[in-house]
Design an enzyme around this catalytic site. Sequence first.
Site, PDB file in Angstrom:
ATOM      1  N   LYS A 163      -7.669  -9.780  -8.077  1.00 49.18           N
ATOM      2  CA  LYS A 163      -8.638  -9.919  -7.207  1.00 49.18           C
ATOM      3  C   LYS A 163      -9.478  -8.929  -7.516  1.00 49.18           C
ATOM      4  O   LYS A 163      -9.294  -7.744  -7.977  1.00 49.18           O
ATOM      5  CB  LYS A 163      -8.197  -9.801  -5.867  1.00 49.18           C
ATOM      6  CG  LYS A 163      -9.197 -10.042  -4.737  1.00 49.18           C
ATOM      7  CD  LYS A 163      -8.489 -10.062  -3.539  1.00 49.18           C
ATOM      8  CE  LYS A 163      -9.538 -10.529  -2.202  1.00 49.18           C
ATOM      9  NZ  LYS A 163      -8.733 -10.212  -1.132  1.00 49.18           N
ATOM     10  N   LYS A 168       0.924  -1.154  -0.125  1.00 50.69           N
ATOM     11  CA  LYS A 168       0.058  -0.037  -0.084  1.00 50.69           C
ATOM     12  C   LYS A 168       0.971   1.197  -0.125  1.00 50.69           C
ATOM     13  O   LYS A 168       0.323   2.200  -0.563  1.00 50.69           O
ATOM     14  CB  LYS A 168      -0.933  -0.062   1.151  1.00 50.69           C
ATOM     15  CG  LYS A 168      -2.041  -0.979   1.270  1.00 50.69           C
ATOM     16  CD  LYS A 168      -2.963  -1.114   2.270  1.00 50.69           C
ATOM     17  CE  LYS A 168      -4.107  -2.180   2.279  1.00 50.69           C
ATOM     18  NZ  LYS A 168      -5.090  -2.009   3.132  1.00 50.69           N
ATOM     19  N   LYS A 227     -12.991  -3.098  -5.600  1.00 57.67           N
ATOM     20  CA  LYS A 227     -13.621  -1.807  -5.632  1.00 57.67           C
ATOM     21  C   LYS A 227     -12.848  -0.579  -6.287  1.00 57.67           C
ATOM     22  O   LYS A 227     -13.443   0.547  -6.798  1.00 57.67           O
ATOM     23  CB  LYS A 227     -14.246  -1.439  -4.252  1.00 57.67           C
ATOM     24  CG  LYS A 227     -13.166  -1.197  -3.210  1.00 57.67           C
ATOM     25  CD  LYS A 227     -13.748  -0.936  -1.838  1.00 57.67           C
ATOM     26  CE  LYS A 227     -13.995  -2.328  -1.343  1.00 57.67           C
ATOM     27  NZ  LYS A 227     -14.591  -2.200   0.150  1.00 57.67           N
TER      28      LYS A 227
END
Length: 346
Positions: A207, A115, A210
């Site tokens: 994966k 991240k 969103k």
Amino acid sequence: MTTFVPRVFSGVQPTGNLHLGNYLGAIVRFVEMQSTHDCIYCVVDMHAITIWQDPAELARATREVTAAFLAAGIDPKAHIVFNQSQVHVHAELAWVFNCVARMGWLSRMTQFKEKAGKDRENASVGLFAYPNLMAADILAYLATHVPVGEDQKQHLELARDIATKFNHDFSATIASNGFGEEFFPITEPLITGPATRIMSLRDGTKKMSKSDPSEYSRIALTDDADAIALKFRKARTDPEPLPSEVDGLKGRAEADNLVGIFAALADQSKAQVLSDFGGSQFSVFKPALADLAVARMAPIASEMRRLLADPGHIDSVLTDGADRARAIAEKTMDGVKDVIGFIRKK
């Protein structure tokens, strides 16, 4: 002596646009576990702000996740549903765990590396330390089990390490305060079933997310029947028919993903799905998958829309859940303070 009730804790971040992967990989399991465990389900809004969130969107997304929990079948009366920021113990216990966990432990967390990317100097301290907050989420309720996917196993291992170190470091005062040999349980993972990783409809190696810019990569929980059918029709596949055996899915990421979705929605194994559709073209399989998805998801989408039209009701569910969660967590925190030597009001 500390008594560990068989209890599940799990949380979902309110980052909006819940999709089929969230439902099959997490929420459907949450519903199932209600019959076997004392369940605490949390909308982890404090975790969400480790990266900047628009305040209005954060509130909206918190209600959306809550609506998804309720629409899917989680009973907020029999179990607990709340948002993390309403229970101060999460932050308070996380600070204690900041002082128990080691820098080296956190430095090895692969999600932080992913991240933060190359610009780690600009990452928030919260993003670095949030596994300690996750440990506090779990251990504030003395949770014995946490449902985890592959991407969260490392964080649960950290929570277990923190619990072990706390129990060791304060073993004398744990015993002298009447808590027995361990204050915190060593929480066990509940590894979910074969459909834990739902992949993108546009790229079977990634994966379902969103954050993907393409709406066609995912089935949103609020999608209507037409949108679901269109997205499955446009889902990427290969030109070969479906195999009759599971081994035939190797090297065919998109085919494997669609068969896995069908299996999860139908509560079947991939082998059972292929026994019915082996040899079929995707022009036959995709409409069957879309029909199944609509039958399973449309009632949830409809109920979510109904709930979201009444935000006051959702807020009352969260407030009631937070009151009940707080009663459990504050008792744990009182024990922590006694063990580590904090003077508290009695």
